[in-house]
Write an enzyme that holds these catalytic residues in place. Structure first.
Site, PDB file in Angstrom:
ATOM      1  N   GLY A  70       0.767  -1.242  -0.044  1.00  0.00           N
ATOM      2  CA  GLY A  70       0.040  -0.079   0.021  1.00  0.00           C
ATOM      3  C   GLY A  70       0.680   1.278   0.092  1.00  0.00           C
ATOM      4  O   GLY A  70       0.513   2.285  -0.620  1.00  0.00           O
ATOM      5  N   HIS A 139     -13.877  12.837 -14.409  1.00  0.00           N
ATOM      6  CA  HIS A 139     -13.625  13.024 -15.679  1.00  0.00           C
ATOM      7  C   HIS A 139     -12.072  13.858 -15.651  1.00  0.00           C
ATOM      8  O   HIS A 139     -11.804  14.990 -14.833  1.00  0.00           O
ATOM      9  CB  HIS A 139     -14.510  14.139 -16.572  1.00  0.00           C
TER      10      HIS A 139
END
Ligand SMILES: CC(C)(COP(=O)(O)OP(=O)(O)OC[C@H]1O[C@@H](n2cnc3c(N)ncnc32)[C@H](O)[C@@H]1OP(=O)(O)O)[C@@H](O)C(=O)NCCC(=O)NCCS
Length: 214
Positions: A70, A139
């Site tokens: 991680g 986006h």
């Protein structure tokens, strides 16, 4: 990706076991794990043993690899150590329950996209990135190499996460904001402004907490 190839997971941790689960969901055979911790050598998870330390990857050159660690800095260090003795083929693992359309999103090698995560349009994800469970990526977001995004994170449109950034569980990032290289937004943070390099932020609104070594 070619599911007939066999996978080795670097990192025998809780997340390593979740990546084992992801691989199995994709129908990929996991040959085993590599980890430098002496205490886990020979230990088996399900049908897959810890085969050796990370440098023993050279004994399995035909396998695909993924680094399931991680911490961005540690993941990058492991990648550099592997690269010092050649270059294996890295797998890009996208859970079948993630919503990712390669016509709209590019994802680099070695990256892991977990179940429930949605990436919409015109998004660039670099190499060796981890986007954990149930995140939304809006986006035009740009997510550079070795970034880690924990579960339940909302990354708004036009956000930029620079190399080795980390975003904690449940955090939200305002549209257009940039996290500088190596910075971290703590769990639950609501980030409204750009963050400098190597800085930890948390809170709502998120404030600088400390700097970390580059
Ligand atoms: C931000 C973070 C890196 C700070 O870690 P740290 O440097 O070890 O800091 P500490 O745990 O010593 O906390 C210092 C103080 O900040 C508070 N704090 C820590 N993280 C916080 C957060 N995300 N939001 C609000 N307060 C936070 C602590 O309660 C503590 O408060 P106190 O001084 O009043 O006791 C860490 O808490 C964090 O958010 N990590 C992300 C965890 C995560 O998302 N894991 C994903 C697993 S998949």
């Amino acid at each position: 990706m070619d599911v007939s190839k066999r996978l080795i997971i670097v990192g025998f941790s809780g997340f390593g076991k979740e990546v084992y689960w992801l691989a199995r969901r994709l129908g990929i055979t996991v040959v085993g794990f590599l980890d430098d911790n002496p205490a886990v050598q020979g230990v088996t998870y399900r049908d897959s043993p810890v085969l050796g330390t990370v440098d023993s990857w050279v004994n399995y050159p035909d396998c695909l690899y993924v680094i399931a660690v991680g911490s961005p800095r540690i993941r990058k260090k492991i990648y550099e150590n592997i690269a010092a003795s050649g270059m294996p083929q890295f797998a890009t693992l996208i859970d079948p329950a993630a919503v990712v359309n390669s016509e709209f999103v590019s994802i680099g090698e070695g990256s892991i996209i977990c179940a429930g995560t949605i990436l919409t349009v015109d998004i660039v994800v670099g190499a060796h990135v981890i986007i954990n469970l149930n995140c939304t990526i809006g986006h035009d977001a740009v997510i550079r190499d070795f970034v880690t995004v924990a579960p339940l994170v909302a990354v708004s449109g036009n956000v930029k996460l620079s190399e080795c950034c980390e975003v904690g569980t449940g955090a939200s990032i305002r549209q257009g904001v940039t996290l500088g290289q190596g910075s971290m937004l703590g769990m639950g943070g609501v980030l409204t402004k750009n963050v400098a390099e190597n800085t930890v932020f948390f809170g709502n609104p998120a404030k600088a907490f400390k700097t970390i070594a580059g």
